[in-house]
Scaffold this motif. Structure first.
Motif, mmCIF file in Angstrom:
data_model
loop_
_atom_site.group_PDB
_atom_site.id
_atom_site.type_symbol
_atom_site.label_atom_id
_atom_site.label_comp_id
_atom_site.label_asym_id
_atom_site.label_seq_id
_atom_site.Cartn_x
_atom_site.Cartn_y
_atom_site.Cartn_z
ATOM 1 N N PRO A 253 13.237 -5.723 8.616
ATOM 2 C CA PRO A 253 12.841 -6.147 10.179
ATOM 3 C C PRO A 253 12.237 -7.407 10.417
ATOM 4 C CG PRO A 253 11.316 -4.512 9.427
ATOM 5 C CD PRO A 253 12.357 -4.538 8.183
ATOM 6 N N PRO A 254 12.114 -8.050 11.491
ATOM 7 C CA PRO A 254 11.726 -9.217 11.712
ATOM 8 C C PRO A 254 10.240 -9.158 11.521
ATOM 9 C CG PRO A 254 12.840 -8.617 13.598
ATOM 10 C CD PRO A 254 12.880 -7.552 12.781
ATOM 11 N N ILE A 255 9.669 -10.449 10.935
ATOM 12 C CA ILE A 255 8.139 -10.374 10.597
ATOM 13 C C ILE A 255 7.417 -9.817 11.887
ATOM 14 C CG2 ILE A 255 7.665 -12.843 11.005
ATOM 15 C CD1 ILE A 255 6.559 -10.991 7.818
ATOM 16 N N TRP A 256 7.413 -10.302 12.873
ATOM 17 C CA TRP A 256 6.651 -9.931 13.995
ATOM 18 C C TRP A 256 6.686 -8.344 14.324
ATOM 19 C CZ3 TRP A 256 8.416 -7.313 18.179
ATOM 20 C CH2 TRP A 256 9.869 -7.201 18.355
ATOM 21 N N LEU A 257 7.647 -7.689 14.140
ATOM 22 C CA LEU A 257 7.887 -6.407 14.131
ATOM 23 C C LEU A 257 7.108 -5.768 13.050
ATOM 24 C CD1 LEU A 257 9.118 -4.079 15.752
ATOM 25 C CD2 LEU A 257 10.966 -4.073 14.126
ATOM 26 N N SER A 258 7.034 -6.242 11.997
ATOM 27 C CA SER A 258 6.399 -5.656 10.726
ATOM 28 C C SER A 258 4.811 -5.845 11.074
ATOM 29 C CB SER A 258 6.755 -6.251 9.599
ATOM 30 O OG SER A 258 8.050 -5.968 9.291
ATOM 31 N N MET A 259 4.459 -6.888 11.657
ATOM 32 C CA MET A 259 2.975 -7.381 11.610
ATOM 33 C C MET A 259 2.340 -6.562 12.921
ATOM 34 S SD MET A 259 2.849 -11.248 10.652
ATOM 35 C CE MET A 259 1.095 -11.280 10.595
ATOM 36 N N ILE B 210 1.232 8.301 2.599
ATOM 37 C CA ILE B 210 2.183 8.467 3.409
ATOM 38 C C ILE B 210 2.734 7.063 3.639
ATOM 39 C CG2 ILE B 210 2.831 9.407 5.691
ATOM 40 C CD1 ILE B 210 0.726 11.488 5.214
ATOM 41 N N LEU B 211 1.820 6.111 4.186
ATOM 42 C CA LEU B 211 2.420 4.917 4.875
ATOM 43 C C LEU B 211 3.204 4.033 3.934
ATOM 44 C CD1 LEU B 211 2.840 4.118 7.770
ATOM 45 C CD2 LEU B 211 0.488 2.987 7.650
ATOM 46 N N VAL B 212 2.589 3.807 2.818
ATOM 47 C CA VAL B 212 3.087 2.747 1.759
ATOM 48 C C VAL B 212 4.454 2.953 1.525
ATOM 49 C CG1 VAL B 212 2.569 1.667 -0.369
ATOM 50 C CG2 VAL B 212 0.808 2.016 0.982
ATOM 51 N N PRO B 213 4.809 4.140 0.854
ATOM 52 C CA PRO B 213 6.228 4.207 0.643
ATOM 53 C C PRO B 213 7.207 4.212 1.622
ATOM 54 C CG PRO B 213 4.926 6.126 -0.230
ATOM 55 C CD PRO B 213 3.990 5.533 0.631
ATOM 56 N N ILE B 214 6.549 4.665 3.020
ATOM 57 C CA ILE B 214 7.518 4.113 4.162
ATOM 58 C C ILE B 214 7.737 2.719 4.439
ATOM 59 C CG2 ILE B 214 7.942 4.777 6.706
ATOM 60 C CD1 ILE B 214 6.391 7.446 6.090
ATOM 61 N N VAL B 215 6.641 1.901 4.349
ATOM 62 C CA VAL B 215 6.515 0.497 4.715
ATOM 63 C C VAL B 215 7.581 -0.184 3.490
ATOM 64 C CG1 VAL B 215 5.152 -1.712 4.388
ATOM 65 C CG2 VAL B 215 4.395 0.410 5.734
ATOM 66 N N ALA C 275 -0.417 -0.691 13.596
ATOM 67 C CA ALA C 275 -0.630 0.113 14.669
ATOM 68 C C ALA C 275 -0.695 1.442 14.107
ATOM 69 C CB ALA C 275 0.361 -0.287 15.812
ATOM 70 N N ILE C 276 0.297 1.776 13.232
ATOM 71 C CA ILE C 276 0.568 3.095 12.849
ATOM 72 C C ILE C 276 -0.458 3.411 11.911
ATOM 73 C CG2 ILE C 276 2.157 4.428 11.302
ATOM 74 C CD1 ILE C 276 4.554 3.002 12.529
ATOM 75 N N ALA C 277 -0.863 2.488 11.145
ATOM 76 C CA ALA C 277 -2.051 3.050 10.252
ATOM 77 C C ALA C 277 -3.145 3.374 11.025
ATOM 78 C CB ALA C 277 -2.275 1.737 9.357
ATOM 79 N N LEU C 278 -3.685 2.597 12.086
ATOM 80 C CA LEU C 278 -4.803 2.620 12.876
ATOM 81 C C LEU C 278 -4.653 3.969 13.745
ATOM 82 C CD1 LEU C 278 -7.195 1.607 14.028
ATOM 83 C CD2 LEU C 278 -5.896 0.692 15.802
ATOM 84 N N ILE C 279 -3.453 4.160 14.140
ATOM 85 C CA ILE C 279 -3.363 5.580 14.981
ATOM 86 C C ILE C 279 -3.378 6.773 14.070
ATOM 87 C CG2 ILE C 279 -1.618 6.882 16.249
ATOM 88 C CD1 ILE C 279 -0.767 4.126 17.529
ATOM 89 N N SER C 280 -2.828 6.884 13.016
ATOM 90 C CA SER C 280 -2.698 7.909 11.992
ATOM 91 C C SER C 280 -4.196 8.128 11.582
ATOM 92 C CB SER C 280 -1.841 7.805 11.048
ATOM 93 O OG SER C 280 -2.131 6.514 10.220
ATOM 94 N N THR C 281 -4.939 6.931 11.235
ATOM 95 C CA THR C 281 -6.226 6.951 10.752
ATOM 96 C C THR C 281 -7.213 7.568 11.778
ATOM 97 O OG1 THR C 281 -5.878 4.966 9.235
ATOM 98 C CG2 THR C 281 -8.111 5.535 9.743
ATOM 99 N N LEU C 282 -7.008 7.186 13.016
ATOM 100 C CA LEU C 282 -8.022 7.491 13.954
ATOM 101 C C LEU C 282 -7.727 9.051 14.288
ATOM 102 C CD1 LEU C 282 -8.289 4.836 16.495
ATOM 103 C CD2 LEU C 282 -10.107 5.541 14.737
ATOM 104 N N ALA C 283 -6.415 9.553 14.117
ATOM 105 C CA ALA C 283 -5.921 10.909 14.403
ATOM 106 C C ALA C 283 -6.396 11.968 13.250
ATOM 107 C CB ALA C 283 -4.451 11.015 14.585
ATOM 108 N N LEU C 284 -6.579 11.250 11.893
ATOM 109 C CA LEU C 284 -6.915 12.361 11.028
ATOM 110 C C LEU C 284 -8.526 12.292 10.617
ATOM 111 C CD1 LEU C 284 -4.360 11.701 8.100
ATOM 112 C CD2 LEU C 284 -4.805 13.930 9.370
ATOM 113 N N LEU C 285 -9.242 11.482 11.301
ATOM 114 C CA LEU C 285 -10.586 11.244 10.658
ATOM 115 C C LEU C 285 -11.404 12.306 11.380
ATOM 116 C CD1 LEU C 285 -12.367 9.344 9.034
ATOM 117 C CD2 LEU C 285 -12.715 8.003 11.166
ATOM 118 N N GLN C 286 -11.477 12.770 12.437
ATOM 119 C CA GLN C 286 -12.427 13.988 13.012
ATOM 120 C C GLN C 286 -11.983 15.100 12.238
ATOM 121 O OE1 GLN C 286 -12.061 15.398 17.115
ATOM 122 N NE2 GLN C 286 -14.171 15.566 17.219
ATOM 123 N N PRO C 287 -10.505 15.416 12.114
ATOM 124 C CA PRO C 287 -10.355 16.730 11.557
ATOM 125 C C PRO C 287 -10.728 16.857 9.944
ATOM 126 C CG PRO C 287 -8.305 16.234 12.819
ATOM 127 C CD PRO C 287 -9.300 15.017 12.750
#
Length: 155
Positions: free
Chosen positions: A96-102, A82-87, A107-119
């Motif tokens: 976008p500026p590099i600081w925004l991308s970094m 999901i995330l790689v094609p969007i990125v 952050a999106i990867a971490l949040i989505s991973t933690l949200a999907l792990l238990q389900p």
């Protein structure tokens, strides 16, 4: 000598009426929601990723599961697909500026991973329960009729 390394705690709850799932999809959905695959009511997890030994509602034993690292692998595949094609689309089209991308993408990867792990772990444990894998062969909630497989004539 084929004993478990621990004795699971007996559930103090009175056994409730078990409404078995109609199929594997319903069992997986119950697990995805963090509910007992047998009754669909009790909580499957006692901590974030720690599966309860027994369902607090129906007493179904859940300690047999052997999910291991499979839920994490599934989450990596799902989030990555999901995330790689969007990125790639955002980085090539908008630049976008590099600081925004970094800060944004990790952050999106971490949040989505933690949200999907238990389900995802709940769904894996539920499908193991439904299929009678890894000690779930004699689970009391799995009293589902197995379809008879008829041999196919070879003529």
């Amino acid at each position: 000598m084929n004993e478990l390394p621990f004795t699971p705690a007996k559930s103090a709850a009175k056994p409730a009426a078990i409404r078995p799932p109609k199929g594997a999809g319903e069992a997986m959905w119950r697990g995805f929601l963090g509910k007992c695959p047998a009754c669909g009511e009790g909580k499957m997890f006692r901590k974030y990723l720690k599966v309860a030994d027994n369902c607090p509602n129906c007493g179904e034993e859940l300690y047999h599961h052997r999910a291991d690292d499979f839920p994490a692998y599934l989450v990596i595949v799902i989030v990555g697909h999901i995330l790689v094609p969007i990125v790639l689309a955002v980085e090539t089209d908008l630049a976008p500026p590099i600081w925004l991308s970094m800060t944004l993408w990790p952050a999106i990867a971490l949040i989505s991973t933690l949200a999907l792990l238990q389900p995802t772990k709940g769904a894996v444990v539920a499908i193991q329960w439904f299929a009678g894998m890894h000690g779930f062969e004699t689970s009391k909630g799995r009293r589902l009729p197995r379809p008879a497989i008829e041999p196919v004539p070879l003529h």
